[in-house]
Structures are given as structure tokens and as C-alpha cells.
Scaffold this motif. Structure first.
Motif, PDB file in Angstrom:
ATOM      1  N   ARG A 391     174.226  -2.483 -66.989  1.00  0.00           N
ATOM      2  CA  ARG A 391     175.688  -2.519 -66.943  1.00  0.00           C
ATOM      3  C   ARG A 391     176.244  -1.124 -66.672  1.00  0.00           C
ATOM      4  N   GLY A 392     175.618  -0.118 -67.279  1.00  0.00           N
ATOM      5  CA  GLY A 392     176.055   1.245 -67.059  1.00  0.00           C
ATOM      6  C   GLY A 392     175.867   1.697 -65.629  1.00  0.00           C
ATOM      7  N   LEU A 393     174.724   1.384 -65.044  1.00  0.00           N
ATOM      8  CA  LEU A 393     174.473   1.770 -63.656  1.00  0.00           C
ATOM      9  C   LEU A 393     175.406   1.025 -62.702  1.00  0.00           C
ATOM     10  N   ARG A 394     175.669  -0.234 -62.996  1.00  0.00           N
ATOM     11  CA  ARG A 394     176.613  -0.973 -62.145  1.00  0.00           C
ATOM     12  C   ARG A 394     178.000  -0.360 -62.249  1.00  0.00           C
ATOM     13  N   LYS A 395     178.387   0.040 -63.446  1.00  0.00           N
ATOM     14  CA  LYS A 395     179.694   0.679 -63.634  1.00  0.00           C
ATOM     15  C   LYS A 395     179.754   2.024 -62.921  1.00  0.00           C
ATOM     16  N   ASP A 396     178.617   2.708 -62.823  1.00  0.00           N
ATOM     17  CA  ASP A 396     178.572   3.985 -62.106  1.00  0.00           C
ATOM     18  C   ASP A 396     178.793   3.817 -60.608  1.00  0.00           C
ATOM     19  N   GLY A 397     178.610   2.606 -60.089  1.00  0.00           N
ATOM     20  CA  GLY A 397     178.886   2.361 -58.681  1.00  0.00           C
ATOM     21  C   GLY A 397     177.710   1.910 -57.848  1.00  0.00           C
ATOM     22  N   PHE A 398     176.591   1.570 -58.481  1.00  0.00           N
ATOM     23  CA  PHE A 398     175.419   1.112 -57.735  1.00  0.00           C
ATOM     24  C   PHE A 398     175.536  -0.386 -57.457  1.00  0.00           C
ATOM     25  N   THR A 399     175.310  -0.764 -56.198  1.00  0.00           N
ATOM     26  CA  THR A 399     175.403  -2.176 -55.801  1.00  0.00           C
ATOM     27  C   THR A 399     174.107  -2.671 -55.166  1.00  0.00           C
ATOM     28  N   TYR A 400     173.043  -1.896 -55.279  1.00  0.00           N
ATOM     29  CA  TYR A 400     171.739  -2.266 -54.713  1.00  0.00           C
ATOM     30  C   TYR A 400     170.696  -1.723 -55.677  1.00  0.00           C
ATOM     31  N   PHE A 401     169.866  -2.611 -56.216  1.00  0.00           N
ATOM     32  CA  PHE A 401     168.858  -2.210 -57.189  1.00  0.00           C
ATOM     33  C   PHE A 401     167.475  -2.600 -56.684  1.00  0.00           C
ATOM     34  N   LYS A 402     166.610  -1.609 -56.562  1.00  0.00           N
ATOM     35  CA  LYS A 402     165.204  -1.859 -56.242  1.00  0.00           C
ATOM     36  C   LYS A 402     164.430  -1.812 -57.552  1.00  0.00           C
ATOM     37  N   LEU A 403     163.923  -2.965 -57.972  1.00  0.00           N
ATOM     38  CA  LEU A 403     163.225  -3.116 -59.247  1.00  0.00           C
ATOM     39  C   LEU A 403     161.727  -3.171 -58.979  1.00  0.00           C
ATOM     40  N   ASP A 404     161.014  -2.160 -59.449  1.00  0.00           N
ATOM     41  CA  ASP A 404     159.623  -1.966 -59.039  1.00  0.00           C
ATOM     42  C   ASP A 404     158.649  -2.198 -60.195  1.00  0.00           C
ATOM     43  N   PHE A 405     157.372  -2.381 -59.835  1.00  0.00           N
ATOM     44  CA  PHE A 405     156.280  -2.555 -60.796  1.00  0.00           C
ATOM     45  C   PHE A 405     156.559  -3.718 -61.746  1.00  0.00           C
ATOM     46  N   LEU A 406     157.134  -4.788 -61.220  1.00  0.00           N
ATOM     47  CA  LEU A 406     157.529  -5.914 -62.067  1.00  0.00           C
ATOM     48  C   LEU A 406     156.343  -6.694 -62.610  1.00  0.00           C
ATOM     49  N   TYR A 407     155.191  -6.577 -61.963  1.00  0.00           N
ATOM     50  CA  TYR A 407     154.017  -7.328 -62.426  1.00  0.00           C
ATOM     51  C   TYR A 407     153.688  -7.011 -63.879  1.00  0.00           C
ATOM     52  N   GLY A 408     154.027  -5.782 -64.341  1.00  0.00           N
ATOM     53  CA  GLY A 408     153.655  -5.365 -65.692  1.00  0.00           C
ATOM     54  C   GLY A 408     154.273  -6.235 -66.770  1.00  0.00           C
ATOM     55  N   ALA A 409     155.514  -6.651 -66.578  1.00  0.00           N
ATOM     56  CA  ALA A 409     156.173  -7.470 -67.593  1.00  0.00           C
ATOM     57  C   ALA A 409     155.529  -8.839 -67.729  1.00  0.00           C
ATOM     58  N   ALA A 410     154.743  -9.240 -66.723  1.00  0.00           N
ATOM     59  CA  ALA A 410     154.086 -10.551 -66.753  1.00  0.00           C
ATOM     60  C   ALA A 410     152.684 -10.493 -67.362  1.00  0.00           C
ATOM     61  N   TYR A 411     152.230  -9.319 -67.778  1.00  0.00           N
ATOM     62  CA  TYR A 411     150.901  -9.225 -68.400  1.00  0.00           C
ATOM     63  C   TYR A 411     150.831 -10.109 -69.649  1.00  0.00           C
ATOM     64  N   GLU A 412     149.660 -10.705 -69.855  1.00  0.00           N
ATOM     65  CA  GLU A 412     149.427 -11.463 -71.086  1.00  0.00           C
ATOM     66  C   GLU A 412     149.006 -10.472 -72.168  1.00  0.00           C
ATOM     67  N   ALA A 413     149.808 -10.372 -73.211  1.00  0.00           N
ATOM     68  CA  ALA A 413     149.568  -9.394 -74.263  1.00  0.00           C
ATOM     69  C   ALA A 413     150.256  -9.874 -75.532  1.00  0.00           C
ATOM     70  N   SER A 414     150.105  -9.120 -76.593  1.00  0.00           N
ATOM     71  CA  SER A 414     150.794  -9.430 -77.839  1.00  0.00           C
ATOM     72  C   SER A 414     152.247  -8.993 -77.699  1.00  0.00           C
ATOM     73  N   ARG A 415     153.168  -9.950 -77.885  1.00  0.00           N
ATOM     74  CA  ARG A 415     154.593  -9.658 -77.724  1.00  0.00           C
ATOM     75  C   ARG A 415     155.388 -10.232 -78.892  1.00  0.00           C
ATOM     76  N   HIS A 416     156.662  -9.896 -78.941  1.00  0.00           N
ATOM     77  CA  HIS A 416     157.519 -10.304 -80.055  1.00  0.00           C
ATOM     78  C   HIS A 416     157.534 -11.822 -80.216  1.00  0.00           C
ATOM     79  N   ASP A 417     157.610 -12.544 -79.114  1.00  0.00           N
ATOM     80  CA  ASP A 417     157.585 -14.016 -79.153  1.00  0.00           C
ATOM     81  C   ASP A 417     156.220 -14.479 -78.661  1.00  0.00           C
ATOM     82  N   PRO A 418     155.344 -14.911 -79.550  1.00  0.00           N
ATOM     83  CA  PRO A 418     153.969 -15.259 -79.153  1.00  0.00           C
ATOM     84  C   PRO A 418     153.867 -16.542 -78.339  1.00  0.00           C
TER      85      PRO A 418
END
Length: 683
Positions: A391-418
Motif C-alpha cells: 500500500r505504501g509503494l502504491r501510494k508513492d506512485g508505483f503502478t507496475y510491480f515486478k514480483l520475483d523469486f515467487l517459487y520460494g513462498a510455495a516451498y513445503e515447510a513448517s508454517r504458521h498454518d500447517p
């Protein structure tokens, strides 16, 4: 069945519980639905429903635990064609067939391989497996297996055919093995590879259950139209998003790398506005070109997770956006939103926000040479952090976001919601980001580009996605940017992945083949034209990657050619006979350079115009005879225009009938516009 042809014979389904597979053929049970497989899976009950869809069949499996004790779910096999009289039949000559290999995520290998393992060359045999999409083509006959939604699992298809593994003298016409599996997301491996899918351990409580992700099986005898149809169906099912325009602009990464500064961004904004009007004029629907600030803006070096501007952006990001907007341009920014550098302040302060390995320590991404941990998107404080950051970056004026290395969030690991799989966790994190920059209920004005991303799980949560690896490597010396590393082998890899994944464009998202460059002396003028042509005809995002101020005038002219820029954002060009040129000596690494790629790529526009790109991928000059029937679908007489000419509208080569002879230098392309013309009167 497809007409009177039996395509799949004696297939089965299976589920893995408590470490043991239970197949539908072992303990089949009656079921009131006529198109369902029902079986006893240990103490549980499993059902696979077969639903007619798009002329094919969708398979979706369901597990129910009717007992009093929890079960551990490990994975699905929604499709098993293996053993006994089970077989897959695609066309009549599978020894001549080819198969699509699609990697798990953006940077992974994609290409066309021979189906027959007997003719694959080289010491290291490529794996006969494909993620999310499998396509086997024998001439015009094609079988496609396509996951329609990747909501919870990672789907991989495996197959095997070997002409000599068959009793008798004749060549086998059946493919004896084809299996679809749904497990957990793979861990990455060094050298830019994705690993094997991870086995899940999900608790299925008594009187509850779970379902698989649906898979569409489709057969047709209209070539790649079957593949396109399957991916269109997947886009509809997964809620694919569109954006009013396909972005174009400039990216800081490849020439400036981590040494990028505030002045680099502002000078390129001024350059684009004043020196490249062609890029501005060819943008569509009023969306202005983008200046995209890539990696290097956070505390040096690459302290990902601490997303604050470093000392080289002293006036701040909001002030930077204001200066870029004065040039009537959009401003974009790069983040790896789920990666956290081990030496970052975030990792030190919030260790409980990170994914944990089996031993309870913070998981370290094995793909990278430095230690990076991964944020847990299911943690409430991480969700709040993502909301506030974007929200802060959008408020700063950015209208294009390149979101990288997203595969990491999909790793199978121990997380808050098992109870959440890696795929679910990635999707929930992306949903937070999307809603932060595109508030629900309001018009979507901010473009999200996924990179390093599992291809199907991001559908519906981003507007575009990278579909290949990096096309160059930035270089630094003593903290300063030097000439980037480029070369024709990387262009070959770029073209190979685009050829295999072009069908994803507009079906799932806008594709991003990466930047176009014209750097000298790394690329010859012909090689630069090839790279720019592949990007312009990709149908997707078109970004420049050179330091434009220092680029020689003749190279800058290549990037400014209005005839080529006018093609950006149109339909993707498709290689003619894509499945007829499989890579016999192929490896599954992004940097592998294909030995064969189709020379003719064609785009047919709604006004009847055909755009034909004829490539010479080889190291030697080659003659080529362009047959108009192959390019346009019909022979006849056409006005031919060379679009790489500097003349406005291109240089007219004349009116030609049926064929055109060309001579192509090594590593070159001829970009031709073909428009039907009346045949000249004969005397």
C-alpha cells in the motif's frame, strides 16, 4: 474416446494415504453416478468424477475420511495409464511424435523433445516429464493433459515410450505409460533447476475430506489448436486476469544491475520521453510506457526484506516517482516479496515470520549462493507486513510491480498454518499483494508481473508472468556497472522457451520473454534484430534493457524502429511445424542451447495481414524458400514488405506469387509483412 478412436484405455486413479498408494482398480466399489470411479482407500473412501468439458473430459478426485481417526494425505495420481492393457494412443506413429516439456516455474526449461526415448541423443537423457501442461503431438493428432486450476497442489505429468521395449517385430503404436501426479511444490536445486515434487503430510480429520485439482484431457486432430483450446479452458477455470494494455518500457537490471542509482532512473525517463517517441506513440489504451527500477534499490548488497531505499536514492521513492511522472511515464519497481536476506534487519527481528525446515531452523533457499530465508504468507504478522509495504509503494506512485523469486513462498515447510500447502500459501500471499495495490471493487490500474513463479498457481493473481530465464547477466567492478554479459546462446534459449510457452499468452496471463537489447559488441546487428523480433512478436510485455544514453546510434535505431514497435502487444507469433523439430540432444537447463528451432514463425492478424519472421538460428549463412501456403494458410499472390527497413511502413519488396527465395546470414532474421494482392494480368 475421440470419435471412433480410443485414446485412453484402462486408466486408473490413486491416492496416497499414510505412506501407501491405493488405486481405483484394486478395490473398486459401485457408485450411483455412472461416470465416477469409487474405491476403498484403506480406511477412507475415494471418488474420481469424469466430467465432459470442451470436447474432452475433466478428472477431479475426492477423498473422504468416514472414520474416527485422522489420516495423513500424501498425494494424488488422478490419471494412471500403466501396466496390463492400459495404454494411451495418439495418432498412429508415436515413434515420430514429439512432446512438450514445460518446467515448473518461469526460469525453468521449456522445449519440444522426441517422444521416443530410443532416438534421444547425449549422455544425459532429459526427463520425460512436464509440469502443469503435457502435450504429445503425432503430426496433426495431439493429446493434451492440462491442470485447470492449481489451487492446492503441484501437478506433474510423466510418460515413457521406447520403440524397442516391445514384443514383436512391429513398432508399438501405444504409449504404455502416462501418469499425472499431484504432490507438494518442489524445492529448488542449484544451477537454476527445480527439484522433484515434495511429498505432503496433510492431516485429514475424521468426517472431513479434500479434493484434487482438476485435470482436463483433450484430444484433437487440428495440431496446436488443441493445446491452445486446453490453455484457454485453464485460463477460464483459474480466473485469468487481463489488463487494458500490454506494458512496454525500460528496465534497469541488465545494464546497470545492483549499481543502479536515482540519477539512472531519471535520466532514462528523460531519454524515453525525448528520444524515443516511437515507444510512446505505439502504446495502447493510454497506458504510458514504464520505467522499471529493478534490484539494487534496497540496502546494499541485496538485503532483501529490508524494503527501504538506500543512500543512492536519497530523495526517496515518492520524489523519484514524481520526477518520472513529469515525463508522462509510469514508474515500476522490483521486489522479491517473500525472500529475506539472512543478514537483514527483518530476519534478525522477526525469526518467527520465516518458514522452518524439518529441524526447526529457518529454511534457506538452496537455489541461491547467498543465504536467504522465506516469509510465511500464512502468518498474520506477515500478512500485515505485506499489506503495509505494498500500500505504501502504491501510494508513492508505483503502478507496475515486478514480483520475483515467487517459487520460494510455495516451498513445503513448517508454517504458521500447517493445513496449508505451499501452493496455497503462495496464492494467499499474492492475493494480499494484489488487493493492496488494486483495491477490490475499484478499476485495476496497477500491473503485476510474476517472475521466478510457478506458472499455474499465479493465474488469476497477476496480469503477466515471465516465461523464460534471464537473457543477460549484469556485470559489476568495484561497485560500478560494466558491460553486461550477453550472447546468441541466451537468445536461442529465449526463443526456445517462447516457442514452447507462447500458448500461455492471453490464455493465462500476458507473457514476458524478458528484455530486448542491442548492446555492442556483445551482439552483432543481426543478432540484436533477432532478439528484438522474438520479443516484439511474443505478444507480451516489451521492455528495453540497454543503457540507452550510451548505446551507439546505429544500435539505438534498431530499438526505435516504428515498424517493429508497431507489432508489440499483438497476437503471439507461432512457429510453423513446432512439434516437427524436437531437440534430440536436449537438457533441461535454462542455459541449454537448442540444436534445432523452427525457422518460420507466423502471426495472422484480424485484417488479413500475415507477419512472417524467418530466422536463421545456425552459425552459417542459409538459403530459405518461403512457401506462402505455410505462412498464410493458402498460396497466391502477396505484396511483401520488409519491416526491418528504416523506411516508415517498411520497404516493399514487390508482389510475389506462391514462394519467395531468401538468403539469411548466420544468426539473422527477415521480418516480412504479407498482404494479399490481385495476381498480375498475364499477356
Amino acid at each position: 474416446m475421440a470419435g471412433d478412436r480410443t485414446v485412453v484405455r484402462h486408466a486408473a486413479c490413486a491416492v496416497k494415504l499414510n505412506g501407501e498408494w491405493f488405486a481405483s482398480t484394486t478395490t473398486p466399489l459401485p457408485h450411483p453416478e455412472p461416470v465416477a470411479l469409487h474405491w476403498q482407500a484403506g480406511p477412507a473412501l475415494a471418488t474420481a468424477r469424469l466430467i465432459s468439458h470442451e470436447g474432452g473430459v475433466v478428472i477431479e478426485c475426492e477423498l473422504n475420511n468416514p472414520g474416527e481417526a485422522p489420516l495423513t494425505f500424501n498425494g494424488w495420481r488422478p490419471v494412471i495409464i500403466e501396466g496390463g492393457s492400459a495404454a494411451l494412443r495418439v495418432g498412429d506413429e508415436p515413434w515420430r511424435a514429439s512432446a512438450l516439456i514445460n518446467g515448473y516455474q518461469s526460469w525453468d526449461y521449456a522445449g519440444i523433445h522426441p517422444l521416443d526415448a530410443a532416438i534421444t541423443e547425449g549422455d544425459r537423457k532429459p526427463t520425460a516429464a512436464s509440469w502443469w501442461t503435457a502435450a504429445i503431438c503425432d503430426g496433426e493428432a495431439m493429446f493434451v493433459a492440462q491442470v485447470l486450476r492449481a489451487s492446492r497442489f503441484a501437478t506433474v505429468f510423466r510418460w515413457h515410450y521406447h520403440r524397442d521395449e516391445h514384443a514383436g517385430d512391429s513398432l508399438p503404436t501405444d504409449i504404455p505409460l502416462f501418469v499425472a501426479e499431484q504432490h507438494g511444490s518442489p524445492l529448488s536445486e542449484p544451477e537454476q533447476r527445480s527439484g522433484l515434487p515434495q511429498e505432503l503430510r496433510l492431516e485429514v480429520q475424521p468426517q472431513t475430506g479434500l479434493v484434487s485439482d482438476p485435470i482436463l484431457l483433450l484430444y484433437g486432430e487440428d495440431g496446436t489448436a488443441t493445446l491452445r483450446k486446453a490453455l484457454t479452458a485453464a485460463g477460464h477455470a483459474a480466473g485469468a486476469r487481463s489488463f487494458p494494455t500490454v506494458p512496454r518500457g525500460w528496465c534497469s537490471w541488465y545494464h546497470l544491475g545492483l549499481a543502479v542509482t536515482e540519477s539512472d532512473i531519471t535520466r532514462h525517463a528523460a531519454f524515453l520521453a525525448k528520444r524515443m517517441p516511437e515507444l510512446v506513440k505505439t502504446s495502447a489504451n493510454g497506458f504510458r510506457p514504464v520505467i522499471q527500477l529493478d534490484d539494487g534499490w534496497m540496502p546494499r548488497w541485496q538485503r532483501w526484506g529490508d524494503w527501504v531505499a538506500n543512500e543512492f536514492f536519497a530523495t526517496g521513492l515518492h520524489a523519484l516517482a514524481t520526477r518520472v511522472h513529469r515525463h508522462r511515464l509510469e514508474l515500476g519497481i522490483w521486489l522479491a516479496p517473500f525472500h529475506v536476506a539472512a543478514d537483514s534487519k527483518l530476519a534478525e527481528a522477526h525469526g518467527d515470520w520465516l518458514l522452518k525446515a524439518g529441524d526447526g531452523t529457518p529454511l534457506v533457499d538452496p537455489r541461491l549462493s547467498r543465504a536467504y530465508h522465506i516469509l510465511d504468507p500464512t502468518h498474520p504478522q506477515v500478512q500485515k507486513f505485506l499489506d503495509e509495504l505494498f500500500r505504501g509503494l502504491r501510494k508513492d506512485g508505483f503502478t507496475y510491480f515486478k514480483l520475483d523469486f515467487l517459487y520460494g513462498a510455495a516451498y513445503e515447510a513448517s508454517r504458521h498454518d500447517p493445513e496449508v500447502t505451499g501452493t496455497q500459501a503462495l496464492r494467499s500471499g499474492l492475493k494480499r499483494i494484489f488487493d493492496a495495490v488494486n483495491p477490490p471493487g475499484k478499476p485495476e490500474q496497477t500491473f503485476l508481473l510474476a517472475c521466478g513463479a510457478p506458472l499455474m498457481p499465479v493465474v488469476g493473481l497477476v496480469h503477466g508472468a515471465r516465461t523464460g530465464g534471464d537473457v543477460g547477466i549484469p556485470q559489476m567492478e568495484n561497485g560500478k556497472a560494466t558491460a553486461p554479459q550477453l550472447g546468441f546462446p541466451l537468445i536461442l534459449s529465449m526463443a526456445r522457451n517462447q516457442a514452447a510457452r507462447l500458448f500461455l499468452d492471453r490464455s493465462l496471463f500476458a507473457v514476458d520473454v524478458d528484455v530486448a537489447m542491442a548492446a555492442a559488441p556483445q551482439l552483432t546487428p543481426d543478432e540484436a534484430q533477432v532478439m528484438i523480433t522474438v520479443a516484439a512478436l511474443s505478444g507480451g510485455i516489451f521492455m528495453l534493457g540497454d543503457d540507452l544514453e550510451t548505446l551507439p546510434a546505429d544500435r539505438l535505431a534498431l530499438l526505435r524502429n516504428p515498424n517493429v514497435l508497431g507489432l508489440v502487444g499483438g497476437p503471439a507469433a507461432e512457429p510453423v511445424h513446432l512439434f516437427s523439430a524436437p531437440e534430440r540432444e536436449a537438457h533441461d537447463h535454462w542455459f541449454a542451447s537448442p540444436q534445432e528451432l523452427p525457422p518460420l514463425w507466423v502471426r495472422r492478424d484480424a485484417d488479413g495481414t500475415t507477419i512472417a519472421a524467418v530466422y536463421n538460428w545456425s552459425d552459417a549463412a542459409k538459403p530459405y524458400r518461403l512457401h506462402f501456403g505455410e505462412a498464410t494458410g493458402a498460396g497466391g499472390t502477396f505484396t511483401i514488405t520488409d519491416l526491418w527497413s528504416t523506411r516508415r511502413g517498411g520497404r516493399v519488396l514487390g508482389v510475389k506469387t506462391d514462394t519467395l527465395r531468401l538468403t539469411l546470414p548466420p544468426h539473422s532474421v527477415r521480418l516480412l509483412k504479407m498482404k494479399s494482392a490481385a495476381a498480375p494480368a498475364r499477356s
